[in-house]
Scaffold this motif. Structure first.
Motif, PDB file in Angstrom:
ATOM      1  N   ASN A   1     -78.429 -26.806 -50.650  1.00  0.00           N
ATOM      2  CA  ASN A   1     -80.102 -27.149 -52.084  1.00  0.00           C
ATOM      3  C   ASN A   1     -80.823 -25.983 -51.504  1.00  0.00           C
ATOM      4  OD1 ASN A   1     -83.592 -27.821 -51.385  1.00  0.00           O
ATOM      5  ND2 ASN A   1     -82.184 -28.718 -53.177  1.00  0.00           N
ATOM      6  N   THR A   2     -80.912 -24.907 -52.595  1.00  0.00           N
ATOM      7  CA  THR A   2     -82.222 -23.541 -52.033  1.00  0.00           C
ATOM      8  C   THR A   2     -82.862 -23.744 -51.233  1.00  0.00           C
ATOM      9  OG1 THR A   2     -81.101 -22.619 -54.451  1.00  0.00           O
ATOM     10  CG2 THR A   2     -82.295 -21.463 -53.319  1.00  0.00           C
ATOM     11  N   ARG A   3     -83.478 -25.066 -51.685  1.00  0.00           N
ATOM     12  CA  ARG A   3     -84.635 -24.572 -51.016  1.00  0.00           C
ATOM     13  C   ARG A   3     -84.916 -25.339 -49.587  1.00  0.00           C
ATOM     14  NH1 ARG A   3     -89.381 -22.548 -49.377  1.00  0.00           N
ATOM     15  NH2 ARG A   3     -88.785 -22.310 -51.368  1.00  0.00           N
ATOM     16  N   THR A   4     -83.759 -25.853 -48.591  1.00  0.00           N
ATOM     17  CA  THR A   4     -83.194 -26.923 -47.774  1.00  0.00           C
ATOM     18  C   THR A   4     -82.548 -25.804 -47.050  1.00  0.00           C
ATOM     19  OG1 THR A   4     -82.820 -29.140 -48.403  1.00  0.00           O
ATOM     20  CG2 THR A   4     -82.090 -28.375 -46.541  1.00  0.00           C
ATOM     21  N   PHE A   5     -82.221 -24.638 -47.754  1.00  0.00           N
ATOM     22  CA  PHE A   5     -81.665 -23.610 -47.114  1.00  0.00           C
ATOM     23  C   PHE A   5     -82.448 -22.735 -46.371  1.00  0.00           C
ATOM     24  CE2 PHE A   5     -79.277 -19.250 -48.189  1.00  0.00           C
ATOM     25  CZ  PHE A   5     -78.206 -19.764 -47.306  1.00  0.00           C
ATOM     26  N   ILE A   6     -83.571 -22.188 -47.310  1.00  0.00           N
ATOM     27  CA  ILE A   6     -84.394 -21.347 -47.579  1.00  0.00           C
ATOM     28  C   ILE A   6     -85.082 -21.924 -46.027  1.00  0.00           C
ATOM     29  CG2 ILE A   6     -86.630 -20.612 -48.270  1.00  0.00           C
ATOM     30  CD1 ILE A   6     -85.321 -19.947 -51.019  1.00  0.00           C
ATOM     31  N   ASN A   7     -85.712 -23.057 -46.448  1.00  0.00           N
ATOM     32  CA  ASN A   7     -85.879 -23.862 -45.132  1.00  0.00           C
ATOM     33  C   ASN A   7     -85.654 -23.933 -43.604  1.00  0.00           C
ATOM     34  OD1 ASN A   7     -88.681 -24.737 -46.785  1.00  0.00           O
ATOM     35  ND2 ASN A   7     -88.375 -26.364 -46.914  1.00  0.00           N
ATOM     36  N   GLN A   8     -84.484 -24.073 -43.425  1.00  0.00           N
ATOM     37  CA  GLN A   8     -83.394 -24.421 -42.590  1.00  0.00           C
ATOM     38  C   GLN A   8     -83.303 -22.442 -41.600  1.00  0.00           C
ATOM     39  OE1 GLN A   8     -79.486 -25.414 -43.574  1.00  0.00           O
ATOM     40  NE2 GLN A   8     -79.720 -27.071 -43.838  1.00  0.00           N
ATOM     41  N   HIS A   9     -84.189 -21.588 -42.855  1.00  0.00           N
ATOM     42  CA  HIS A   9     -83.983 -20.037 -42.127  1.00  0.00           C
ATOM     43  C   HIS A   9     -85.182 -19.786 -41.906  1.00  0.00           C
ATOM     44  CE1 HIS A   9     -79.632 -19.961 -43.885  1.00  0.00           C
ATOM     45  NE2 HIS A   9     -79.713 -18.550 -42.765  1.00  0.00           N
ATOM     46  N   ILE A  10     -86.497 -20.176 -42.454  1.00  0.00           N
ATOM     47  CA  ILE A  10     -87.678 -20.020 -41.789  1.00  0.00           C
ATOM     48  C   ILE A  10     -87.649 -20.554 -40.308  1.00  0.00           C
ATOM     49  CG2 ILE A  10     -89.831 -20.346 -42.612  1.00  0.00           C
ATOM     50  CD1 ILE A  10     -89.349 -20.660 -44.849  1.00  0.00           C
ATOM     51  N   GLY A  11     -87.012 -21.835 -40.890  1.00  0.00           N
ATOM     52  CA  GLY A  11     -86.987 -22.758 -39.024  1.00  0.00           C
ATOM     53  C   GLY A  11     -86.655 -21.864 -38.270  1.00  0.00           C
ATOM     54  N   SER A  12     -85.504 -21.294 -38.881  1.00  0.00           N
ATOM     55  CA  SER A  12     -85.085 -19.678 -37.216  1.00  0.00           C
ATOM     56  C   SER A  12     -85.224 -18.317 -36.956  1.00  0.00           C
ATOM     57  CB  SER A  12     -83.288 -19.458 -38.076  1.00  0.00           C
ATOM     58  OG  SER A  12     -83.365 -19.244 -38.977  1.00  0.00           O
ATOM     59  N   GLY A  13     -86.807 -18.421 -37.655  1.00  0.00           N
ATOM     60  CA  GLY A  13     -88.006 -17.507 -37.358  1.00  0.00           C
ATOM     61  C   GLY A  13     -87.853 -16.312 -39.090  1.00  0.00           C
ATOM     62  N   LEU A  14     -86.927 -16.664 -39.907  1.00  0.00           N
ATOM     63  CA  LEU A  14     -86.741 -15.447 -41.537  1.00  0.00           C
ATOM     64  C   LEU A  14     -88.912 -15.698 -41.682  1.00  0.00           C
ATOM     65  CD1 LEU A  14     -83.506 -15.409 -41.625  1.00  0.00           C
ATOM     66  CD2 LEU A  14     -84.135 -13.770 -39.890  1.00  0.00           C
TER      67      LEU A  14
END
Length: 137
Positions: free
Chosen positions: A93-106
Motif C-alpha cells: 500500500n503506497t500510503r503505508t509504504f511512505i509512512n514506514q519510511h517517514i518513521g525511519s526519518g526520511l
C-alpha cells in the motif's frame, strides 16, 4: 532552507521557471490529445509533472544539475533505501509504504519523488490509482 521557509516557500517545493511551467502545460495538453480528449485533466497534469520530475532527477543523477536543498547523492541514498525495502515482485500500500519510511526519518516529499522516479523508470509500477506500488524491476 530556513530562509526559504521564512519567505513563505513551501518545504520540498521545487522552483521552476515560467518556461518550464509552460512546458508542463504543453505536455499536459499533448497527453490529453494522445487520449483523443480536447481537454487536459488532472491525470494529464500529473503525468506531465511525473515526466518533468523523472527527467529532472535523471539530469541531477548525471551531474548536469544539482537540485535545490540537496545533492544527487542524497537522493541516491533515499532511492536505495526505498528500493531495498521492497523486494522484486512484492507490492505494498503506497500510503503505508511512505509512512514506514517517514518513521525511519526520511522526508515525505523526497520519498514521493523517488517513487515517481522509479515508476517512470519502470522499476516500480502503480496500480489501483496509485494506492499500491509493486517492484517490477
Amino acid at each position: 532552507k530556513k530562509e526559504r521557509e521564512a519567505r513563505g516557500g513551501a518545504r520540498g517545493a521545487v522552483p521552476i521557471t515560467v518556461r518550464q511551467l509552460e512546458a508542463l502545460v504543453r505536455i499536459s495538453e499533448s497527453h490529453a490529445k494522445m487520449r483523443l480528449d480536447p481537454v487536459a485533466t488532472a491525470s494529464d497534469v500529473r503525468q506531465a509533472i511525473d515526466l518533468f520530475t523523472v527527467s529532472t532527477l535523471q539530469a541531477a543523477k548525471m551531474g548536469e544539475i544539482v537540485l535545490e536543498g540537496g545533492s544527487a547523492d542524497g537522493m541516491d541514498q533515499v532511492r536505495q533505501k526505498v528500493m531495498n525495502s521492497l523486494g522484486f515482485g512484492q507490492s505494498a500500500n503506497t500510503r503505508t509504504f511512505i509512512n514506514q519510511h517517514i518513521g525511519s526519518g526520511l522526508d515525505e516529499s523526497t520519498i514521493q519523488r523517488v517513487i515517481r522516479s522509479l515508476v517512470g523508470e519502470g522499476v516500480f509500477e502503480e496500480s489501483a490509482r496509485g494506492s499500491r506500488i509493486k517492484r517490477i524491476g
